[in-house]
Design a protein around this motif. Structure first.
Motif, PDB file in Angstrom:
ATOM      1  N   LEU A 278      37.214  39.337  36.642  1.00 61.65           N
ATOM      2  CA  LEU A 278      38.356  38.554  36.172  1.00 61.65           C
ATOM      3  C   LEU A 278      38.044  38.044  34.773  1.00 61.65           C
ATOM      4  N   ILE A 279      39.001  38.196  33.863  1.00 63.10           N
ATOM      5  CA  ILE A 279      38.824  37.688  32.497  1.00 63.10           C
ATOM      6  C   ILE A 279      39.399  36.269  32.445  1.00 63.10           C
ATOM      7  N   ALA A 280      38.531  35.282  32.155  1.00 60.25           N
ATOM      8  CA  ALA A 280      39.000  33.888  32.083  1.00 60.25           C
ATOM      9  C   ALA A 280      39.513  33.571  30.684  1.00 60.25           C
ATOM     10  N   SER A 281      38.832  34.136  29.681  1.00 57.33           N
ATOM     11  CA  SER A 281      39.315  33.964  28.314  1.00 57.33           C
ATOM     12  C   SER A 281      38.904  35.180  27.484  1.00 57.33           C
ATOM     13  N   ALA A 299      32.598  37.992  37.948  1.00 61.65           N
ATOM     14  CA  ALA A 299      32.648  39.237  38.713  1.00 61.65           C
ATOM     15  C   ALA A 299      31.953  39.008  40.044  1.00 61.65           C
ATOM     16  N   TRP A 300      32.496  39.582  41.113  1.00 58.87           N
ATOM     17  CA  TRP A 300      31.920  39.368  42.448  1.00 58.87           C
ATOM     18  C   TRP A 300      32.058  40.648  43.266  1.00 58.87           C
ATOM     19  N   ALA A 301      31.348  40.707  44.394  1.00 53.48           N
ATOM     20  CA  ALA A 301      31.314  41.965  45.139  1.00 53.48           C
ATOM     21  C   ALA A 301      31.124  41.759  46.643  1.00 53.48           C
ATOM     22  N   SER A 352      38.127  44.429  31.708  1.00 55.96           N
ATOM     23  CA  SER A 352      36.788  44.213  32.286  1.00 55.96           C
ATOM     24  C   SER A 352      36.659  45.054  33.552  1.00 55.96           C
ATOM     25  N   ARG A 353      35.458  45.608  33.750  1.00 52.82           N
ATOM     26  CA  ARG A 353      35.212  46.484  34.906  1.00 52.82           C
ATOM     27  C   ARG A 353      33.824  46.173  35.468  1.00 52.82           C
TER      28      ARG A 353
END
Ligand code: MTE
Length: 387
Positions: A278-281, A299-301, A352-353
């Motif tokens: 996730l892009i926060a800024s 980022a989480w998994a 973002s990836r």
């Protein structure tokens, strides 16, 4: 801070697993209702409280409770007197028991930092649209949960060898025709050393929105596994049969196309979360003056760990490794950041990836499914660099 104009009220509040569309809530987009204990949230439903965190708050390892998303399938319990409250543990056990909050507090407390995400987070990006709360990016957050291990309670109750699943029942106020919130998890996950009966969140007693006085915490799994306002734990010799296990929270075994009928026997229950970032800024739609650019996010998994996060600043043509922050804990998201210089003014698509330790990576496009579950398409924001 999000302004009043940005306050979004979901067009309709639906009970995802039941698929019943509820009447529209009425007030103007300029009036943001004050929700005790919450601040700057996007209200997706107020009939049953469903609050989304704006993506820009995904900028800290631990999400403050005031910014932590809320997902309720029905009404929160009206009042819970902690002195009267009891938790029963029964079913397929030799020694059924009932515990008080004071007794749970006296047991050994274990802490787990967990990224909790609703299975429907990202559903709004499914095309064609699917029924349910239209979550965009922020039905996710990371908190420090603590309480006794579930397995300790199961040991005290002496689980029989025939047991397969552990069922949780919440104390939600169930409106007519809505089935109660009851789900079960396999006994192996229930016995995991990190599965808790959580009493605290970020060092304070759980708030009502998050399950006071006790909730299950099933780390790395979809949020629905972590039943709030626990009142009963029951050991079963098979998976619980109920609306929130089937047809709710199930995924087709094979990819499906919109309009295709899927039989329940060709689906499986959702368990662990996907890999996601996730892009926060910068914020989507931001207009910036400086050419020195900086992006950051999380980022989480689920049950895996993050191996890398890559960022593209040219609509996906090239990808560059982002820096991962040192703060980490199994089940918790990682903060990442990436700096670069914009060569010329104009519009940029930043993506973002994330890739995890199981080798999973985020797909370029939405993996459509009938309930819009576990959508983890690469994140993107568009910004404008001024001349
Ligand atoms: N537990 C009960 N009793 N009732 C609910 O509606 N919602 C579930 C889960 N536990 C729910 C529940 C869902 S779908 C999610 S995603 C998480 O709680 C959200 O937890 P939170 O509101 O603390 O963020």
């Amino acid at each position: 801070m999000i302004s009043r104009r940005e306050f979004v009220l979901g067009a309709s509040a639906a009970i995802g697993a039941v698929g019943t569309v509820r009447p529209l809530l009425s007030w103007g987009a300029d009036e943001s209702p004050a929700i005790p204990g919450k601040h700057g949230m996007i209200a997706r439903s107020l009939r049953f409280l469903d609050l989304e965190m704006p993506a820009e708050y995904a900028n800290s390892f631990i999400t403050p409770v005031e910014h932590f998303y809320v997902r309720n399938h029905m009404h929160e319990p009206n009042t819970v007197d902690p002195r009267e409250w009891r938790l029963s543990i029964g079913g397929d056990v030799e020694k059924p028991l009932t515990v008080t909050l004071a007794e749970l507090t006296r047991m050994e407390q274990h802490t787990v930092i967990d990224t909790l995400e609703c299975a429907g987070n990202g559903r709004a990006f499914a095309v064609p649209r699917v029924p349910g709360i239209q979550w965009e990016k922020g039905a996710v957050g990371t908190a420090r949960f603590s309480g006794p291990r579930l397995r300790e309670l199961l040991e005290r109750a002496r689980v029989r060898p025939t047991s397969r699943h552990v069922m949780f029942r919440g104390m939600d106020e169930v409106p007519r025709k809505v089935p109660p919130f009851i789900r079960s998890i396999p006994i192996e996950k229930a016995r995991d050393e990190d599965t808790l009966v959580a009493l605290h969140m970020n060092g304070a007693a759980l708030t009502t929105h998050h399950g006071f006085p006790a909730r299950a915490l099933v780390p790395g799994w979809i949020g629905a596994a972590s039943c709030k306002w626990l009142t009963e734990i029951k050991v079963l010799d098979k998976e619980f049969e109920g609306n929130f296990m089937s047809p709710g929270y199930r995924m087709p075994n094979q990819p499906t196309k919109p309009g295709e009928a899927v039989k329940v026997e060709d689906t499986h229950p959702l368990t662990a979360l996907n890999v996601k970032s996730l892009i926060a800024s910068p914020r989507d739609g931001a207009s910036v003056k400086s050419r020195a650019m900086h992006a950051q996010g999380v980022a989480w998994a689920g049950e895996a760990d993050i191996a890398k996060v890559e960022v593209s600043t040219d609509s996906g043509a090239t990808w560059h490794p982002a820096q991962l922050s040192k703060e980490q804990s199994h089940y918790a998201w990682r903060l990442w950041s990436y700096s670069w210089n914009a060569t010329k003014p104009g519009t940029y698509l930043i993506m973002s990836r994330a890739t995890d330790t199981q080798g999973r990576s985020q797909p370029d496009s939405v993996q459509w499914n009938p309930s819009g579950y576990l959508i983890n398409v690469v994140d993107r924001v568009q910004i404008h660099v001024q001349a």
